[in-house]
Motif scaffolding. Structure first.
Motif, short mmCIF file in Angstrom:
data_model
loop_
_atom_site.label_atom_id
_atom_site.label_comp_id
_atom_site.label_asym_id
_atom_site.label_seq_id
_atom_site.Cartn_x
_atom_site.Cartn_y
_atom_site.Cartn_z
N ALA A 261 -4.96 1.07 27.24
CA ALA A 261 -5.20 2.06 28.20
C ALA A 261 -3.87 2.19 28.96
CB ALA A 261 -6.42 1.58 29.33
N LYS A 262 -3.56 3.64 29.26
CA LYS A 262 -2.50 4.02 30.26
C LYS A 262 -2.98 4.35 31.42
CE LYS A 262 1.19 7.59 30.32
NZ LYS A 262 1.45 8.64 29.87
N ARG A 263 -2.20 3.87 32.46
CA ARG A 263 -2.73 4.04 33.86
C ARG A 263 -1.40 4.46 34.67
NH1 ARG A 263 -3.00 -0.32 38.57
NH2 ARG A 263 -4.61 0.44 39.87
N THR B 94 -6.69 6.64 34.62
CA THR B 94 -6.70 5.72 33.64
C THR B 94 -6.95 6.58 32.18
OG1 THR B 94 -7.28 4.08 34.94
CG2 THR B 94 -7.43 3.62 32.75
N THR B 95 -6.30 6.57 31.21
CA THR B 95 -6.28 7.03 29.90
C THR B 95 -6.62 6.09 28.91
OG1 THR B 95 -5.22 9.13 30.63
CG2 THR B 95 -5.83 8.97 28.09
N GLY B 96 -7.60 6.23 28.24
CA GLY B 96 -8.00 4.99 27.06
C GLY B 96 -8.93 5.55 25.84
N ASN C 130 -12.14 5.63 25.65
CA ASN C 130 -13.23 6.15 26.15
C ASN C 130 -12.95 7.45 26.93
OD1 ASN C 130 -14.71 4.31 25.32
ND2 ASN C 130 -14.56 2.83 26.91
N THR D 284 -10.57 9.95 29.92
CA THR D 284 -9.93 9.79 30.99
C THR D 284 -10.46 9.54 32.28
OG1 THR D 284 -8.04 11.05 29.94
CG2 THR D 284 -8.06 10.93 32.48
#
Length: 172
Positions: A2-4, A21-23, A25, A27
């Motif tokens: 995940a990118k935060r 948070t982008t992951g 599942n 954003t």
């Protein structure tokens, strides 16, 4: 993985913290109230302390903003005039010749290396800097008032009366 991303901005005049948070599942965006800035904690403390009936009779205060952002010229002028990195945020002058100091931190904020060094140097000379941690201006004010009330009570116990000692007609 995940990118935060975290951003603090104002919405409808209030400071907010936006966490994106982008992951796998998708954003997710979460908006919460941002913690106050350190100067806001200090300003709330100053208002509360100046509102105490003992202010001006048993204690006075002076505040600093040594960490304020300055351009090169302003920084040079402040340094030449004696502004010292790491100095405590507030000095409390208590009747009878006592000096106490308060350093403010928001939440779990850390002391800067300059603050660690300065506070240690002050401790070697017999001065203590109390670090108050708060996440609301109300809590910061409450903590400062409680701390100063404790110092004043301690001063009353040491001097018997809590009256200032004077070496001139300034206290007459």
């Amino acid at each position: 993985m995940a990118k935060r991303q975290v951003q603090t901005t104002k919405i409808d005049g209030k400071r907010v913290r936006i966490v994106t948070t982008t992951g796998a599942n998708g954003t997710r965006v979460q908006v919460t109230e941002a913690e106050p800035k350190e100067w806001e904690l200090q300003a709330a403390q100053v208002r509360a302390l100046r509102g105490m009936p003992e202010y001006g009779k048993q204690f006075l205060l002076a505040g600093d903003q040594n960490s304020a952002k300055r351009g090169p010229r302003a920084q040079m002028e402040a340094s030449a005039a004696g502004m010292t990195p790491g100095e405590a945020d507030m000095r409390i002058y208590i009747a009878g010749g006592q000096l106490r100091m308060i350093e403010n931190k928001v939440g779990r904020g850390r002391l800067s290396p300059a603050q660690v060094d300065r506070h240690a140097a002050l401790a070697r000379m017999g001065f203590t800097v109390d670090v108050l941690r708060a996440v609301t201006t109300e809590d910061a004010a409450h903590q400062a008032v409680a701390l100063v009330r404790g110092w004043l009570a301690e001063n009353d116990n040491q001097s018997g009366q809590g009256q200032p000692r004077c070496s001139s007609t300034a206290c007459a």
